[in-house]
Motif scaffolding. Structure first.
Motif, short mmCIF file in Angstrom:
data_model
loop_
_atom_site.label_atom_id
_atom_site.label_comp_id
_atom_site.label_asym_id
_atom_site.label_seq_id
_atom_site.Cartn_x
_atom_site.Cartn_y
_atom_site.Cartn_z
N GLU A 23 -5.26 15.35 9.40
CA GLU A 23 -5.64 13.92 10.07
C GLU A 23 -6.14 12.83 9.23
OE1 GLU A 23 -5.91 11.17 13.00
OE2 GLU A 23 -5.00 13.20 13.30
N ALA A 24 -6.77 13.31 8.12
CA ALA A 24 -7.24 11.99 7.28
C ALA A 24 -5.85 11.53 6.67
CB ALA A 24 -7.98 12.48 6.18
N LEU A 25 -4.68 12.40 6.06
CA LEU A 25 -3.75 11.95 5.46
C LEU A 25 -2.87 11.28 6.40
CD1 LEU A 25 -1.93 11.99 3.32
CD2 LEU A 25 -0.99 14.25 3.82
N ILE A 26 -2.94 11.55 7.60
CA ILE A 26 -2.10 10.97 8.61
C ILE A 26 -2.50 9.39 8.87
CG2 ILE A 26 -1.49 10.46 11.25
CD1 ILE A 26 -1.24 13.75 10.95
N ARG A 27 -3.87 9.44 8.75
CA ARG A 27 -4.63 8.19 9.22
C ARG A 27 -4.36 7.24 8.01
NH1 ARG A 27 -10.71 8.34 11.63
NH2 ARG A 27 -10.46 9.98 13.14
N LEU A 76 -7.47 16.25 -0.43
CA LEU A 76 -7.47 16.62 1.00
C LEU A 76 -6.62 18.35 1.00
CD1 LEU A 76 -6.56 13.43 2.88
CD2 LEU A 76 -8.92 14.36 2.70
N ASP A 77 -7.48 19.05 1.96
CA ASP A 77 -6.65 20.25 2.27
C ASP A 77 -5.76 20.04 3.41
OD1 ASP A 77 -5.62 22.80 2.69
OD2 ASP A 77 -7.45 23.65 1.83
N ILE A 78 -4.59 20.18 3.41
CA ILE A 78 -3.79 19.60 4.70
C ILE A 78 -3.74 20.95 5.61
CG2 ILE A 78 -2.30 17.96 3.91
CD1 ILE A 78 -0.24 19.92 3.80
N THR A 79 -4.13 22.15 5.13
CA THR A 79 -4.31 23.35 5.97
C THR A 79 -5.39 23.09 6.91
OG1 THR A 79 -5.63 24.71 4.46
CG2 THR A 79 -3.38 24.84 4.15
N HIS A 80 -6.23 22.43 6.76
CA HIS A 80 -7.35 22.12 7.66
C HIS A 80 -6.89 20.90 8.51
CE1 HIS A 80 -10.91 24.12 5.83
NE2 HIS A 80 -9.92 24.37 4.79
N GLU A 81 -7.08 21.12 9.81
CA GLU A 81 -6.69 20.06 10.97
C GLU A 81 -7.42 18.76 10.15
OE1 GLU A 81 -6.56 18.88 15.34
OE2 GLU A 81 -7.39 20.95 14.78
N ALA A 82 -8.81 18.77 9.81
CA ALA A 82 -9.34 17.50 9.65
C ALA A 82 -8.48 16.80 8.25
CB ALA A 82 -10.79 17.84 9.33
N GLY A 83 -8.16 17.87 7.33
CA GLY A 83 -7.44 16.86 6.08
C GLY A 83 -6.40 16.44 6.54
N LYS A 96 0.78 -1.24 0.08
CA LYS A 96 -0.08 -0.10 -0.10
C LYS A 96 0.92 1.32 0.16
CE LYS A 96 -4.07 1.79 1.86
NZ LYS A 96 -5.25 1.36 2.90
N VAL A 97 0.73 2.10 -0.95
CA VAL A 97 1.41 3.45 -1.34
C VAL A 97 0.47 4.65 -0.94
CG1 VAL A 97 2.92 4.40 -2.57
CG2 VAL A 97 3.17 2.03 -2.45
N VAL A 98 0.99 5.49 -0.35
CA VAL A 98 0.20 6.64 -0.29
C VAL A 98 1.04 7.63 -0.98
CG1 VAL A 98 -0.61 8.69 1.22
CG2 VAL A 98 -1.11 6.11 1.93
N GLU A 99 0.74 8.27 -1.91
CA GLU A 99 1.28 9.34 -3.05
C GLU A 99 0.80 10.77 -2.53
OE1 GLU A 99 0.97 11.47 -6.66
OE2 GLU A 99 1.25 9.17 -7.11
N LEU A 145 3.80 16.45 8.94
CA LEU A 145 3.86 15.37 8.08
C LEU A 145 5.30 14.97 7.76
CD1 LEU A 145 1.01 16.53 5.68
CD2 LEU A 145 0.92 14.85 7.55
N ASP A 146 6.33 15.29 8.45
CA ASP A 146 7.43 14.94 8.17
C ASP A 146 7.79 13.44 8.67
OD1 ASP A 146 7.19 16.39 10.85
OD2 ASP A 146 9.05 15.26 11.33
N ASP A 147 9.06 13.01 8.17
CA ASP A 147 9.35 11.64 8.43
C ASP A 147 9.30 11.29 9.85
OD1 ASP A 147 10.95 8.93 8.19
OD2 ASP A 147 12.63 10.25 9.02
N LYS A 148 9.77 11.99 10.57
CA LYS A 148 9.73 11.38 12.04
C LYS A 148 8.38 11.58 12.75
CE LYS A 148 14.45 13.24 13.33
NZ LYS A 148 15.07 14.07 14.19
#
Length: 398
Positions: A80-84, A71-78, A7-10, A106-109
């Motif tokens: 969080e969805a990417l992190i999930r 997803l819009d990562i400037t929104h907290e909900a966006g 599974k790859v997330v791009e 969203l960095d490596d660490k």
């Protein structure tokens, strides 16, 4: 397929990183393409042309078969969805600049703290360290110009010229896939993922590595020369009577001068004292090229092709894109793959360069529309219908 279950997330745009994810997708991986609500700019790559083309084969090449979520990562909900999504992934692939990724957590660490098995792959212009690491870099700048490729491919006296679309990007895609697969193999032993990176600059330098190895060791490198004044007249381009170009490559230690002169109908050159030795032929490369031109320019291409094949010389025609698309050898060896087109006959697109004998080249699904799978993917992450609607209403998802 070989990578089924991977599974790859791009989270990327343009060509180099999406191209790497596209290869993994072609080989069986599940790839989720995460875009901002405005979409990958490559979706609009032909929008400014004067033609009436409504298709986008450039975007299709690198994005066929993927799922798409906006997803819009400037929104907290966006965010969080990417992190999930990354918590369920084997690979996170991005070309977003690291300062922006870090600013949004969203960095490596940060991501590997929540998923230690994650292989975090970054495509950059100039690498992760150094004074210019944060600079934006496209293949024209980082690969072509700064990597030395533009200078080393332009003959002496010729101005630098533009490279074709995606030239350096797709070479960088191959490097990125290699790094990802190496990290996945390491994970099999250690149980942990890692950060991997490929840059357009390092890809350009490696692509020209044979020449740069000479520069690094000897401190100098000869420039490219024009066709009529080559370094070696037996490694050159020639033209038939109809104006068709072809290239010949000499093999060291072989009787290629005799064979080439014969193919050109210029056996008399073998008795010419000016060209009696290999050293003399190189010193008089301009004169020998002119003599071989006289022979080849008088012969039809089919005759030349037959003679070169009969002599077992290394040669190839210089083909137009239309000729490449119709090349029987390219077709037979699997250089093209069918892309499904809803309601219409599948069309052809370049396939990846690697082959896996026994694995059929079945038609590939088309590239997804922007946000085509947003609802389905959010539901798969556990979001309720009400939560999904709220994200769409707020602009956190699209």
């Amino acid at each position: 397929m070989l990578l089924k279950g991977l599974k790859v997330v791009e989270f990327a745009s343009y060509i180099a990183a999406p191209g790497a994810a596209g290869l993994l997708c072609d080989w069986g991986a599940e790839v989720i393409k995460v875009e901002r609500p405005t979409g990958d700019p490559m979706r609009r790559v032909l929008a400014d042309t004067r033609s009436e083309i409504r298709e986008n084969p450039t975007f299709e090449l690198d994005n066929r078969g993927k799922q798409a979520i906006a997803l819009d990562i400037t929104h907290e909900a966006g965010r969080e969805a990417l992190i999930r999504l990354t918590e369920q992934a084997d690979v996170f692939l991005t070309n977003v600049r690291l300062a922006s990724l870090k600013r949004y957590g969203l960095d490596d660490k940060a991501l590997r703290a929540r998923n230690p098995r994650l292989v975090y792959a970054v495509v950059t212009g100039y690498g992760l360290e150094g004074p210019d690491a944060a600079k934006p870099g496209f293949d024209m700048a980082a690969f072509w110009a700064r990597g030395g490729v533009a200078h080393m491919t332009a003959p002496r006296g010729v101005d630098p010229f533009m490279l074709r679309s995606g030239f350096g990007d797709h070479i960088c895609s191959l490097a990125t896939v290699s790094a990802i697969l190496a990290a996945l193999w390491e994970r099999e032993r250690t149980g942990e993922g890692r950060l991997v990176e490929a840059s357009l600059l390092s890809t350009g330098i490696y692509t020209m590595g044979s020449d740069l190895a000479v520069q690094l060791r000897l401190g100098r490198l000869s420039r490219m020369r024009t066709r009529d004044d080559p370094l070696d007249p037996l490694n050159n381009f020639f033209q038939s009577a109809e104006g068709r170009w072809f290239v010949v490559r000499r093999r060291d230690g072989g009787p290629d001068f005799e064979a080439l002169a014969g193919a050109a109908g210029r056996a008399d050159l073998l008795e010419d004292p000016r060209f009696s030795t290999g050293r003399a032929r190189k010193e008089l490369a301009k004169e020998l090229t002119a003599e071989l031109d006289k022979g080849f320019n008088a012969l039809p291409f089919e005759t030349i092709a037959r003679r070169l094949d009969d002599a077992d010389l290394v040669w190839a025609p210089v083909q137009t894109p239309a000729e490449v698309a119709a090349d029987h050898q390219a077709i037979a060896s699997g250089c093209f793959v069918e892309i499904e087109h809803e309601g219409e006959t599948p069309y052809l697109s370049p396939s990846g360069p690697a082959r896996f004998p026994g694995v059929p080249l079945s038609p590939r699904p088309p590239a997804p529309a922007l946000g085509a799978d947003t609802r389905q993917l959010l539901a798969g992450l556990g979001y309720s219908d009400a939560e999904i609607e709220a994200m769409l209403e707020s602009g956190a998802a699209a």
